[in-house]
Write a protein that holds these residues in place. Structure first.
Motif, mmCIF file in Angstrom:
data_model
loop_
_atom_site.group_PDB
_atom_site.id
_atom_site.type_symbol
_atom_site.label_atom_id
_atom_site.label_comp_id
_atom_site.label_asym_id
_atom_site.label_seq_id
_atom_site.Cartn_x
_atom_site.Cartn_y
_atom_site.Cartn_z
ATOM 1 N N GLU A 1 0.832 -1.202 0.000
ATOM 2 C CA GLU A 1 0.000 0.000 0.000
ATOM 3 C C GLU A 1 0.865 1.250 0.000
ATOM 4 O O GLU A 1 0.565 2.233 -0.685
ATOM 5 C CB GLU A 1 -0.927 -0.007 1.223
ATOM 6 N N GLU A 2 1.951 1.207 0.761
ATOM 7 C CA GLU A 2 2.880 2.349 0.788
ATOM 8 C C GLU A 2 3.518 2.546 -0.579
ATOM 9 O O GLU A 2 3.658 3.674 -1.052
ATOM 10 C CB GLU A 2 3.957 2.123 1.856
ATOM 11 N N PHE A 3 3.922 1.447 -1.204
ATOM 12 C CA PHE A 3 4.536 1.555 -2.520
ATOM 13 C C PHE A 3 3.541 2.084 -3.540
ATOM 14 O O PHE A 3 3.885 2.863 -4.424
ATOM 15 C CB PHE A 3 5.073 0.187 -2.967
ATOM 16 N N ARG A 4 2.267 1.687 -3.398
ATOM 17 C CA ARG A 4 1.239 2.150 -4.328
ATOM 18 C C ARG A 4 1.036 3.664 -4.203
ATOM 19 O O ARG A 4 0.828 4.348 -5.200
ATOM 20 C CB ARG A 4 -0.073 1.403 -4.067
ATOM 21 N N LYS A 5 1.098 4.178 -2.965
ATOM 22 C CA LYS A 5 0.997 5.632 -2.767
ATOM 23 C C LYS A 5 2.216 6.329 -3.351
ATOM 24 O O LYS A 5 2.129 7.405 -3.921
ATOM 25 C CB LYS A 5 0.883 5.952 -1.273
ATOM 26 N N PHE A 6 3.369 5.713 -3.166
ATOM 27 C CA PHE A 6 4.638 6.290 -3.602
ATOM 28 C C PHE A 6 4.724 6.341 -5.129
ATOM 29 O O PHE A 6 5.147 7.334 -5.713
ATOM 30 C CB PHE A 6 5.781 5.444 -3.025
ATOM 31 N N SER A 7 4.316 5.249 -5.788
ATOM 32 C CA SER A 7 4.437 5.171 -7.244
ATOM 33 C C SER A 7 3.271 4.364 -7.813
ATOM 34 O O SER A 7 3.395 3.159 -8.046
ATOM 35 C CB SER A 7 5.768 4.509 -7.630
ATOM 36 N N PRO A 8 2.116 5.002 -8.041
ATOM 37 C CA PRO A 8 0.932 4.268 -8.534
ATOM 38 C C PRO A 8 1.179 3.528 -9.839
ATOM 39 O O PRO A 8 0.794 2.368 -9.979
ATOM 40 C CB PRO A 8 -0.113 5.383 -8.706
ATOM 41 N N GLN A 9 1.825 4.192 -10.798
ATOM 42 C CA GLN A 9 2.061 3.555 -12.092
ATOM 43 C C GLN A 9 3.105 2.452 -11.993
ATOM 44 O O GLN A 9 2.993 1.411 -12.631
ATOM 45 C CB GLN A 9 2.504 4.621 -13.118
ATOM 46 N N GLY A 10 4.138 2.695 -11.183
ATOM 47 C CA GLY A 10 5.152 1.668 -10.982
ATOM 48 C C GLY A 10 4.565 0.443 -10.326
ATOM 49 O O GLY A 10 4.877 -0.695 -10.699
ATOM 50 N N ALA A 11 3.695 0.639 -9.329
ATOM 51 C CA ALA A 11 3.047 -0.483 -8.643
ATOM 52 C C ALA A 11 2.166 -1.271 -9.602
ATOM 53 O O ALA A 11 2.083 -2.503 -9.509
ATOM 54 C CB ALA A 11 2.227 0.037 -7.463
ATOM 55 N N GLN A 12 1.524 -0.575 -10.506
ATOM 56 C CA GLN A 12 0.663 -1.271 -11.471
ATOM 57 C C GLN A 12 1.476 -2.237 -12.330
ATOM 58 O O GLN A 12 1.072 -3.385 -12.538
ATOM 59 C CB GLN A 12 -0.053 -0.255 -12.369
ATOM 60 N N ALA A 13 2.637 -1.769 -12.814
ATOM 61 C CA ALA A 13 3.462 -2.623 -13.676
ATOM 62 C C ALA A 13 4.178 -3.716 -12.894
ATOM 63 O O ALA A 13 4.291 -4.852 -13.356
ATOM 64 C CB ALA A 13 4.487 -1.764 -14.418
ATOM 65 N N LEU A 14 4.653 -3.373 -11.696
ATOM 66 C CA LEU A 14 5.489 -4.300 -10.935
ATOM 67 C C LEU A 14 4.672 -5.302 -10.127
ATOM 68 O O LEU A 14 5.115 -6.431 -9.907
ATOM 69 C CB LEU A 14 6.398 -3.506 -9.992
ATOM 70 N N ILE A 15 3.478 -4.900 -9.703
ATOM 71 C CA ILE A 15 2.683 -5.763 -8.824
ATOM 72 C C ILE A 15 1.398 -6.233 -9.515
ATOM 73 O O ILE A 15 1.192 -7.427 -9.737
ATOM 74 C CB ILE A 15 2.333 -5.029 -7.515
ATOM 75 N N ASP A 16 0.523 -5.278 -9.850
ATOM 76 C CA ASP A 16 -0.809 -5.647 -10.357
ATOM 77 C C ASP A 16 -0.745 -6.459 -11.641
ATOM 78 O O ASP A 16 -1.430 -7.485 -11.781
ATOM 79 C CB ASP A 16 -1.652 -4.387 -10.587
#
Length: 398
Positions: free
Chosen positions: A162-177
């Motif tokens: 959740e912290e990473f998603r706040k920090f970098s929404p687009q990065g989290a989408q590619a790296l996690i979602d």
């Protein structure tokens, strides 16, 4: 319907290695899927040829290269602290599957696609924040006691995600979602062929993958997860805008009647501000004085050409002086401190390229912010009078 069992791991945890072995022993799967792509498996188990120094310099995306190296370094350092090599739990899964004569499937997306989409999806501000966070991590990971087994605790993992998603929404989408979805696709395809499927994935993917397994109809098309990121070439657009803005500014000063001396001063400051900052950041990267001199000499011109970058020229000179070799890749990965990594010639060359470009960019911004106060003129008057005189001249010609 296949019986699918997920095992969540931390990539540098001895406990995860043991958990994986126990799960295979107890679950007795027909196949074991591991969160690896074939390229990463080869990299973990074999000596792979490194790309040439020339290929790296030609690639030009020095920021992404540095981020990849620093992420690898941080993971290596955590692995050194825990005594577990990154990826050991995946190798343990493969070894245990082979010991039980079970087939193994590589279910993760190609790392090159993931990195490309990760970097391509992030905005400029997200990239700046990421690089800053990595620099901080380089310092904080040194000598810090880390409880890696906490990384498999779902409450801890969810909070971190959740912290990473706040920090970098687009990065989290590619790296996690996206990888949650890709992993779920692969696991479901295995479920169509085998009755009992064990999937070994990072703890951060457990909840996302499970959601997709519970509701397969929500999965995005597989092709959309591997396609090249299509985005506007913002670097070229911004570069072209800077060139146009600078030319319009010089033209406005020339036609405003302020005099040749003011025009010449504006040009000199363009050269000095761009050059000094680009050279300073080259030296900050540990670049040779000749590399800094090169950055100074070309930055005024490269700032006006969206197809060129001061860092490229500084890196070429730095490479001639430092003479990096293919063996530098292993030294970068094996480095125990950032200072040690920074002394490796290849790392120094890439760092010089990246920071010289940062200095040149900051120089361009500083010029447009400070040039009018430095010249002691009113920008509104200069622009209005200059363009008015230009318009009159054009009308006179026709």
């Amino acid at each position: 319907m296949a019986d699918i069992h997920l095992v969540g791991t931390a990539h540098v945890s001895q406990k995860s290695v043991e958990d994986v072995r126990s799960a295979i022993e107890e679950f007795q799967p027909d196949i074991v899927g591991v969160e690896l792509d074939r390229g990463r498996y080869v990299a973990l188990t074999q000596e792979v040829p490194e790309p040439s120094v020339t290929d790296i310099l030609k690639g030009g995306n020095f920021g992404r290269i540095l981020v990849q190296w620093v992420l690898t370094y941080i993971q290596q350092r955590i692995g050194a602290e825990t005594g577990v090599k990154p990826g050991s739990e995946m190798l343990a899964a493969i070894e245990e599957a082979e010991a039980h004569q079970r087939p193994v499937a590589f279910i993760d997306r190609d790392i090159r696609i993931t990195l490309s989409r990760f970097w391509g999806k992030m905005g400029i501000w997200e990239k700046i924040k990421l690089i800053g966070a990595l620099i901080y991590s380089l310092v904080s990971v040194e000598g810090q006691e880390i409880d890696v087994d906490e990384f498999t605790n779902q409450d801890v993992v969810s909070a971190a995600m959740e912290e990473f998603r706040k920090f970098s929404p687009q990065g989290a989408q590619a790296l996690i979602d996206e990888r949650d979805a890709y992993l779920a696709h692969q696991i479901l395809m295995l479920g169509n062929r085998y009755e009992r499927v064990l999937a070994v994935v990072g703890a951060g993917h457990i909840q996302g993958v499970q959601r997709y397994l519970n509701a397969p109809e929500t999965l995005p098309p597989l092709q959309s997860l591997t396609a090249e990121v299509k985005s506007l070439p913002w670097a070229k657009i911004i570069g072209a805008a800077v060139t146009l803005l600078f030319l319009l500014l010089i033209a406005a000063i020339a036609f405003s009647g302020m005099g040749f001396e003011v025009l010449l001063t504006a040009l000199v400051y363009w050269i000095l501000i761009n050059g000094v900052l680009s050279a300073a950041f080259t030296l900050l990267a540990g670049g040779h004085p000749l590399s800094a001199a090169t950055a100074f000499a070309v930055s005024w011109l490269t700032s006006l050409n969206p197809l060129l970058a001061a860092g490229w020229f500084a890196a070429i000179v730095e490479a001639k002086i430092r003479k990096p070799t293919a063996g530098d890749f292993r030294q970068i990965i094996a480095a125990e401190t950032f200072s040690e990594m920074r002394r490796v010639p290849l790392f120094r060359v890439v760092l010089v390229a990246a920071l010289a470009n940062v200095g040149s960019t900051l120089g361009t911004i500083a010029y447009f912010v400070f040039i009018f106060p430095v010249l002691g003129i009113d920008p509104v008057v200069v622009v209005s009078v200059g363009f008015s005189n230009m318009l009159q001249m054009v009308q006179g010609l026709f």
